[in-house]
Design a protein around this motif. Structure first.
Motif, PDB file in Angstrom:
ATOM      1  N   GLY A  44       0.819  -1.198   0.000  1.00  0.00           N
ATOM      2  CA  GLY A  44       0.000   0.000   0.000  1.00  0.00           C
ATOM      3  C   GLY A  44       0.856   1.252   0.000  1.00  0.00           C
ATOM      4  O   GLY A  44       2.046   1.195  -0.276  1.00  0.00           O
ATOM      5  N   LYS A  45       0.217   2.363   0.296  1.00  0.00           N
ATOM      6  CA  LYS A  45       0.908   3.646   0.288  1.00  0.00           C
ATOM      7  C   LYS A  45       1.103   4.152   1.704  1.00  0.00           C
ATOM      8  O   LYS A  45       0.400   3.766   2.618  1.00  0.00           O
ATOM      9  N   ARG A  46       2.060   5.040   1.830  1.00  0.00           N
ATOM     10  CA  ARG A  46       2.321   5.673   3.119  1.00  0.00           C
ATOM     11  C   ARG A  46       2.622   7.144   2.860  1.00  0.00           C
ATOM     12  O   ARG A  46       3.408   7.477   1.971  1.00  0.00           O
ATOM     13  N   PHE A  47       1.974   8.021   3.604  1.00  0.00           N
ATOM     14  CA  PHE A  47       2.240   9.454   3.499  1.00  0.00           C
ATOM     15  C   PHE A  47       2.820   9.938   4.819  1.00  0.00           C
ATOM     16  O   PHE A  47       2.314   9.581   5.882  1.00  0.00           O
ATOM     17  N   GLU A  48       3.884  10.709   4.737  1.00  0.00           N
ATOM     18  CA  GLU A  48       4.423  11.369   5.924  1.00  0.00           C
ATOM     19  C   GLU A  48       4.160  12.863   5.804  1.00  0.00           C
ATOM     20  O   GLU A  48       4.683  13.515   4.898  1.00  0.00           O
TER      21      GLU A  48
END
Lengths: 73, 73
Positions: free
Chosen positions: B32-36
Motif C-alpha cells: 500500500g501507500k504511506r504518506f508522511e
C-alpha cells in the motif's frame, strides 16, 4: 520512504493541493510505500532479521529509499 | 492499504518471489501507500481530526483502501 535528498513529485503535488482543499498547517508531504507481511509463526529476532534483509535487498530500493521495519500484532 | 477483499497483484508478486529468493515463512504480503506529513505546529486533537479528514477525502481511496493515522515525533 524516499530519502530526504530525493525529489518526491507526488508528495509535492499533494502538498500543493492541500491549501486549495482547505487544509492548512502542513509544511511537508512525502509519499512512499508500505508493505504488510503476515507470518504464521512467532516473530523472533531471527525472523525480524530476515525481514530486515528482505527490505534491504528486495522491497526497498536503498539507493533512493529509506525503510523502517515495525512489528504489529 | 488495500482492503482485504481487494486483489493486490503487487503484493501477490512479492509473495511469489520471496521463496525463490530464499525467504520463507511469510503467509501474506499486501502493498500500500504511506504518506508522511510534517507539521510545524503541535499535533492537537483538532489537527489530528483534520488529518483524518484529509486521509478520508483525499489521500486514500476509501472505496478500495483502508487507512490508519499515526503520530510520530
Amino acid at each position: 520512504m524516499p530519502k530526504p535528498e530525493i525529489l518526491d513529485p507526488q508528495g509535492k503535488a499533494v502538498l500543493g493541493a492541500l491549501p486549495r482543499l482547505g487544509f492548512t498547517g502542513v509544511s511537508s508531504v512525502r509519499q512512499g510505500k508500505r508493505f504488510e507481511l503476515t507470518f504464521d509463526e512467532e516473530i523472533t529476532p531471527e525472523v525480524l532479521a530476515q525481514v530486515e534483509k528482505m527490505a534491504e535487498t528486495f522491497l526497498a530500493n536503498t539507493v533512493i529509499e529509506n525503510f523502517t521495519v515495525r512489528v504489529e500484532q
